[in-house]
Design a protein around this motif. Structure first.
Motif, mmCIF file in Angstrom:
data_model
loop_
_atom_site.group_PDB
_atom_site.id
_atom_site.type_symbol
_atom_site.label_atom_id
_atom_site.label_comp_id
_atom_site.label_asym_id
_atom_site.label_seq_id
_atom_site.Cartn_x
_atom_site.Cartn_y
_atom_site.Cartn_z
ATOM 1 N N ARG A 116 1.324 -20.538 -14.289
ATOM 2 C CA ARG A 116 1.809 -19.383 -15.060
ATOM 3 C C ARG A 116 1.368 -19.459 -16.516
ATOM 4 N NH1 ARG A 116 7.735 -18.330 -14.946
ATOM 5 N NH2 ARG A 116 7.127 -16.313 -15.737
ATOM 6 N N LEU A 123 -3.181 -13.194 -20.404
ATOM 7 C CA LEU A 123 -2.526 -11.927 -20.758
ATOM 8 C C LEU A 123 -2.292 -11.820 -22.255
ATOM 9 C CD1 LEU A 123 -0.021 -11.669 -17.829
ATOM 10 C CD2 LEU A 123 -1.722 -9.971 -18.414
ATOM 11 N N HIS A 142 9.146 -3.562 -23.678
ATOM 12 C CA HIS A 142 9.040 -4.329 -22.420
ATOM 13 C C HIS A 142 9.809 -5.645 -22.483
ATOM 14 C CE1 HIS A 142 7.357 -5.288 -18.521
ATOM 15 N NE2 HIS A 142 7.219 -6.526 -18.966
ATOM 16 N N TYR A 143 9.644 -6.378 -23.578
ATOM 17 C CA TYR A 143 10.230 -7.720 -23.621
ATOM 18 C C TYR A 143 11.608 -7.756 -24.281
ATOM 19 C CZ TYR A 143 5.652 -9.327 -22.189
ATOM 20 O OH TYR A 143 4.505 -9.514 -21.487
ATOM 21 N N LEU A 181 -5.380 -6.297 -11.491
ATOM 22 C CA LEU A 181 -4.360 -5.465 -10.854
ATOM 23 C C LEU A 181 -4.801 -4.992 -9.474
ATOM 24 C CD1 LEU A 181 -3.252 -3.353 -13.934
ATOM 25 C CD2 LEU A 181 -2.112 -5.316 -12.957
ATOM 26 N N LEU B 48 2.637 -3.728 -10.829
ATOM 27 C CA LEU B 48 1.977 -5.028 -10.879
ATOM 28 C C LEU B 48 1.667 -5.424 -12.327
ATOM 29 C CD1 LEU B 48 1.030 -7.228 -8.979
ATOM 30 C CD2 LEU B 48 -1.175 -6.082 -8.804
ATOM 31 N N LEU B 49 1.267 -4.433 -13.121
ATOM 32 C CA LEU B 49 0.999 -4.703 -14.538
ATOM 33 C C LEU B 49 2.261 -5.250 -15.218
ATOM 34 C CD1 LEU B 49 -0.667 -4.436 -17.188
ATOM 35 C CD2 LEU B 49 0.134 -2.090 -17.327
ATOM 36 N N GLU B 50 3.382 -4.616 -14.936
ATOM 37 C CA GLU B 50 4.635 -5.081 -15.558
ATOM 38 C C GLU B 50 5.030 -6.457 -15.039
ATOM 39 O OE1 GLU B 50 7.550 -1.941 -15.394
ATOM 40 O OE2 GLU B 50 6.196 -0.605 -16.483
ATOM 41 N N HIS B 51 4.742 -6.657 -13.778
ATOM 42 C CA HIS B 51 5.018 -7.972 -13.191
ATOM 43 C C HIS B 51 4.195 -9.039 -13.915
ATOM 44 C CE1 HIS B 51 6.196 -10.692 -9.965
ATOM 45 N NE2 HIS B 51 4.940 -11.107 -9.929
ATOM 46 N N ARG B 52 2.934 -8.701 -14.167
ATOM 47 C CA ARG B 52 2.053 -9.633 -14.889
ATOM 48 C C ARG B 52 2.581 -9.880 -16.304
ATOM 49 N NH1 ARG B 52 -0.497 -11.755 -11.247
ATOM 50 N NH2 ARG B 52 -2.152 -10.725 -10.093
ATOM 51 N N LEU B 53 3.005 -8.813 -16.949
ATOM 52 C CA LEU B 53 3.513 -8.965 -18.318
ATOM 53 C C LEU B 53 4.734 -9.882 -18.348
ATOM 54 C CD1 LEU B 53 3.216 -5.321 -19.717
ATOM 55 C CD2 LEU B 53 1.781 -7.269 -20.272
ATOM 56 N N ASP B 54 5.526 -9.795 -17.307
ATOM 57 C CA ASP B 54 6.724 -10.642 -17.248
ATOM 58 C C ASP B 54 6.367 -12.121 -17.095
ATOM 59 O OD1 ASP B 54 8.448 -8.544 -17.505
ATOM 60 O OD2 ASP B 54 8.643 -8.192 -15.348
ATOM 61 N N GLU B 55 5.120 -12.372 -16.677
ATOM 62 C CA GLU B 55 4.731 -13.764 -16.441
ATOM 63 C C GLU B 55 4.371 -14.513 -17.729
ATOM 64 O OE1 GLU B 55 2.946 -13.464 -11.925
ATOM 65 O OE2 GLU B 55 1.590 -13.362 -13.617
ATOM 66 N N ILE B 56 4.256 -13.755 -18.812
ATOM 67 C CA ILE B 56 3.894 -14.436 -20.063
ATOM 68 C C ILE B 56 5.026 -15.374 -20.479
ATOM 69 C CG2 ILE B 56 3.526 -14.099 -22.540
ATOM 70 C CD1 ILE B 56 1.962 -11.671 -21.953
ATOM 71 N N VAL B 57 4.623 -16.592 -20.731
ATOM 72 C CA VAL B 57 5.631 -17.587 -21.123
ATOM 73 C C VAL B 57 5.691 -17.649 -22.650
ATOM 74 C CG1 VAL B 57 6.333 -20.009 -20.917
ATOM 75 C CG2 VAL B 57 5.062 -18.897 -19.058
ATOM 76 N N VAL B 58 6.871 -17.413 -23.179
ATOM 77 C CA VAL B 58 7.040 -17.525 -24.636
ATOM 78 C C VAL B 58 7.388 -18.980 -24.937
ATOM 79 C CG1 VAL B 58 8.366 -16.725 -26.626
ATOM 80 C CG2 VAL B 58 7.860 -15.160 -24.751
#
Lengths: 197, 151
Positions: A116, A123, A142-143, A181, B48-58
């Motif tokens: 990940r 990303l 979004h976040y 995608l 899927l795009l949003e799913h990918r965005l959620d994968e970003i680890v802060v």
């Protein structure tokens, strides 16, 4: 204690009220700043400065106009914009062909990797290449979980302008991540988590 | 929801999360998704795009909280009202506590004198000061002349 009570206490110089506010909002503020800047050290500096400004300018907060979190995010956004002006927003201005780079990375296995962290880096690269206003809008909606209306207040734009900005950001992301995608194996696995048809 | 473009715009603005869609449009969107395969495909792409965005680890900021809590906070600047009140009613000593309100109470008087001195408030004096003083001096001069020397 409500936000108003806490802020009144801060206006009276109560440091424990300040500490309570820091504990409540620091996480969200640091994540927002990191989303815009993408640099860990400077994120910390900006988060620290945000709360210093909260202490100094506490009496300027108008509870009837904005929630405390909205006001704090606005301070953070202004600080981030100043930072990017000063430092030239280098990541976004390096006009690399991100689309091609991402496609290449994806083909190298980042996209299907279980790692990940690698996917996140990829990303981040795409997001960092967005203009600052699009990045801010995306991070807020979004976040950080703000509504379009709240995000518009934070960015000091109309709701229409915010929506148009976020639409542009998503369009760009969709275009740049189009390979990722549409990767069949990924789509099947990831979409099963998200989509219920 | 009339066109696919409108649907895409809605996905861009509100995202692919059904809970975030406006209530008045939800039914139309669901119908479109059920009927139009291209709409469903686009919806999947955004999901899927949003799913990918959620994968970003802060990253974690382990020392940040302590750093912010321990930062030196400057003395809070007083508001103008506080500054004025502090000036009017200081807390240093008794003399100052009495003197400043007294001074402040005199301010309207001083202001009135200054205003009265420079502004006539529409009242025109009929006295010609210069003539008046001339007459006065002449009378004084006459009274000073001995009777023997008088004409």
């Amino acid at each position: 204690m409500t936000d108003e009570e806490l802020m009144r206490a801060v206006c009276d110089g109560d440091q424990s009220a300040y500490q309570t506010i820091v504990k409540q909002h620091l996480n969200s503020i640091s994540h927002f700043a990191f989303g815009i800047i993408g640099n860990q050290n400077d994120t910390e500096d900006i988060s620290q400065e945000t709360f210093l400004k909260l202490w100094i300018k506490a009496e300027k907060w108008q509870p009837e106009k904005a929630k405390l979190s909205t006001w704090l995010h606005r301070i953070t956004h202004n600080l981030c914009v100043d930072y990017l002006r000063k430092h030239g927003n280098t990541e976004a201005q390096e006009h690399v062909d991100v689309e091609k780079e991402v496609q290449a990375d994806w083909q190298d296995g980042y996209g299907v990797s279980e790692d990940r962290e690698k996917q996140g880096k990829l990303l981040r690269k795409v997001i960092n290449n967005l203009p600052e206003n699009q990045r801010s809008a995306l991070v807020l909606c979004h976040y950080s979980g703000f509504s379009n209306k709240e995000a518009a207040v934070i960015l000091d734009v109309s709701v229409k302008a915010l929506e148009s900005t976020i639409a542009r950001a998503k369009r760009t992301l969709r275009k740049q991540l189009s390979g990722a995608l549409r990767a069949p194996s990924e789509e099947t696995s990831a979409s099963s988590d998200v989509v219920n048809h | 929801m009339k066109t696919l473009e409108e649907f895409i715009h809605l996905l861009e603005i509100h995202g692919a999360d059904r809970n975030k869609w406006p209530d008045e449009l939800r039914q139309d969107i669901e119908s479109l998704l059920a009927e139009d395969e291209s709409a469903f495909s686009i919806f999947n792409e955004y999901a899927l795009l949003e799913h990918r965005l959620d994968e970003i680890v802060v990253p974690e900021f382990p020392n940040l909280e302590q750093r912010v809590l321990n930062q030196e906070l400057p003395a809070r600047a007083q508001s103008i009202t506080d500054q004025l009140l502090n000036w009017l009613i200081p807390t240093e000593n008794l003399t100052m506590r009495l003197w400043r309100p007294a001074m402040a109470a005199c301010l309207p008087l001083v202001f009135g004198i200054v205003l009265g001195n420079f502004y006539s408030f529409g009242v025109n004096s009929e006295i010609d000061e210069l003539d008046y003083w001339d007459d006065e001096l002449a009378l004084l001069a006459m009274s000073a002349i001995p009777e023997s020397e008088a004409p």
